[in-house]
Design an enzyme around this catalytic site. Structure first.
Site, PDB file in Angstrom:
ATOM      1  CD  GLU A   1      59.184  18.163  42.772  1.00 15.62           C
ATOM      2  OE1 GLU A   1      60.368  17.774  42.952  1.00 15.62           O
ATOM      3  OE2 GLU A   1      59.014  19.084  41.970  1.00 15.62           O
ATOM      4  CB  CYS A  40      63.078  17.287  40.281  1.00 12.49           C
ATOM      5  SG  CYS A  40      61.213  17.796  39.791  1.00 12.49           S
TER       6      CYS A  40
END
Length: 458
Positions: A233, A267
């Protein structure tokens, strides 16, 4: 063995010092977690899930203590830190409730034979985690890994070493068997070498990484060479698209939260605001008004909504991106500077007239800066949204079916229509492109750490 020092991003003062794991310490941790994995894989599922319920209970009981530690080490406003702990406890509950279904044998029709899929543990899962959500990033991987019957070894960011060790103690306090969850303490300069050694160790079965694109590529390369499962990720440059028929008031209100949550250090924070030219002036005006209501200050104060950036070098990086974009022709609407005094503070910033190629458009901006780009029509908005190597989340605002149709043309791991991108334990989370691969959370996340085994009985 060396000494690792953590510092407050709000004041710059030393918080604590820790002895790092030397070579022998790393080897002992690997031995402990591997031994625990052999026992844990044969532990009944209901007992494994009882541990998760216990972890959730301890998280709730010690919420204020853990939240204060998050705020001290990485500068998150205390109200957001409390929310992070609540979300971790919720994840424990969701996994404990739903894992029996997610991990149950899955029957397959195959004529005269009896066939099914079985989800079996892999062994030790090694996790390399970042500083921006010190508890959430860890708990979302750990709940999945442990529910599936694996053991967990964590290499957390050196900036949040106190959190890493507190999480290890959290699992012990909730009744985890000895060695089931271990944390390695590694100085920043030693992280690449130690991570490589651990990934290559035959006692490690799989790797999960959350963090920068560059570091993730390195970890994936080592895991690939060792032929080990990995989940990545990585970064994101999420588009927040406002169409001509959007509710501009609702979109602008949501945009402030979408961009400035966690001081923009997430993010899945919206990074690029792609707005139809017919509503761009109104949207930008309302966005700036919302930014003006943010309160920058001491992260321990419940009234604070913008804290410091986690480190001075991160502050310097976001200032470079802002200045570079201004040089290239963007227009500064508000903010744009470091705050004088102690700590790594940056003013909440809005840039207008941002175009592809500018730093705040082309790069991931991990800090409190919103970049507004104007689109001529839907096709132009889609081209702008897809003009990135990343593909984590996308948020599109407009009449529901119109926004959904536009959103389907944007590459992303998640699409939110008239809503802010967020993770949810019941839904898979992950990206495409340079944002990584694999999924966390939900059934998909739990099954990432299993051997999906085909079983056939004639």
């Amino acid at each position: 063995m060396s000494i690792l020092i953590t510092r407050s991003p709000a004041t710059g003062r030393e918080l604590a010092s820790y002895e790092t794991h030397d070579e022998a310490g790393v080897d002992q941790a690997l031995a402990d977690v591997h031994a625990a994995s052999v026992v844990w894989r044969n532990t009944p599922l209901d007992e494994r899930l009882a541990l998760l319920r216990g972890v959730g209970k301890v998280l709730t009981e010690r919420k204020e203590r853990y939240a204060a530690l998050i705020t001290a080490e990485m500068g998150k406003p205390i109200t957001e830190s409390l929310g992070e702990i609540d979300k971790c406890a919720w994840n424990c509950e969701v996994v404990a409730d739903r894992a029996p279904e997610w991990l149950a044998d899955h029957g397959i029709a195959s004529g005269a034979s009896r066939s099914w899929l079985s989800y079996e543990p892999l062994g030790v899962v090694f996790a390399v985690m970042p500083w921006n959500f010190p508890f959430w990033q860890v708990l979302r991987f750990a709940c999945a890994a442990l529910a599936a019957g694996n053991a967990a070894l964590l290499k957390h960011s050196p900036d949040v070493t106190g959190c890493a060790l507190a999480i290890e103690k959290l699992f012990v306090g909730a009744g985890a068997p000895e060695g089931l969850f271990r944390s390695l303490v590694v100085a920043a300069e030693d992280v690449p070498a130690v991570s490589r050694r651990v990934v290559e160790d035959p006692r490690v079965a799989a790797v999960t990484f959350t963090g920068s694109e560059r570091a993730g590529s390195s970890i994936a390369a080592v895991a690939g060479a060792a032929v080990k499962k990995s989940v990545l990720e990585l970064g994101g440059s999420d588009p927040f698209v406002v169409l001509a028929d959007a509710d501009v008031v609702a979109a602008a209100t949501a945009a402030v939260k979408a961009r400035f949550n966690n001081t923009g250090q997430s993010c899945v924070c919206a990074k690029r605001f792609i707005v139809h030219e017919d509503v761009a002036d109104e949207f930008t005006e309302r966005l700036v008004a919302g930014v003006g209501e943010l309160r920058l200050g001491d992260p321990t104060d419940p009234a604070t909504t913008i804290g410091p950036m986690a480190r001075a070098d991160l502050r310097d990086g976001i200032l470079r991106q802002i200045q570079g974009s201004l040089t290239e022709g963007a227009r500064l609407v508000v903010g744009g500077h470091a705050v004088k005094g102690p700590g790594s503070y940056v003013e909440p910033t809005v840039l207008d007239g941002v175009e592809p190629g500018m730093a705040v458009f082309a790069e991931e901006t991990f800090g409190p800066v919103a970049a507004v780009t104007r689109a001529r029509d839907d096709d132009h908005a889609v081209r702008l949204a897809n003009d990135t190597v990343f593909g984590l989340g996308a948020s599109v605002w407009g009449s529901a079916e119109h926004a959904l149709a536009v959103g389907r043309r944007i590459r992303s791991g998640a699409l939110f229509v008239n809503a802010v991108v967020a993770s949810d334990p019941r839904l898979p989370f992950g990206g495409t492109g340079r944002s990584g691969y694999g999924r966390e959370l939900s059934a998909e996340g739990v099954r990432e750490f299993t051997n999906v085994r085909t079983m056939v009985v004639a």
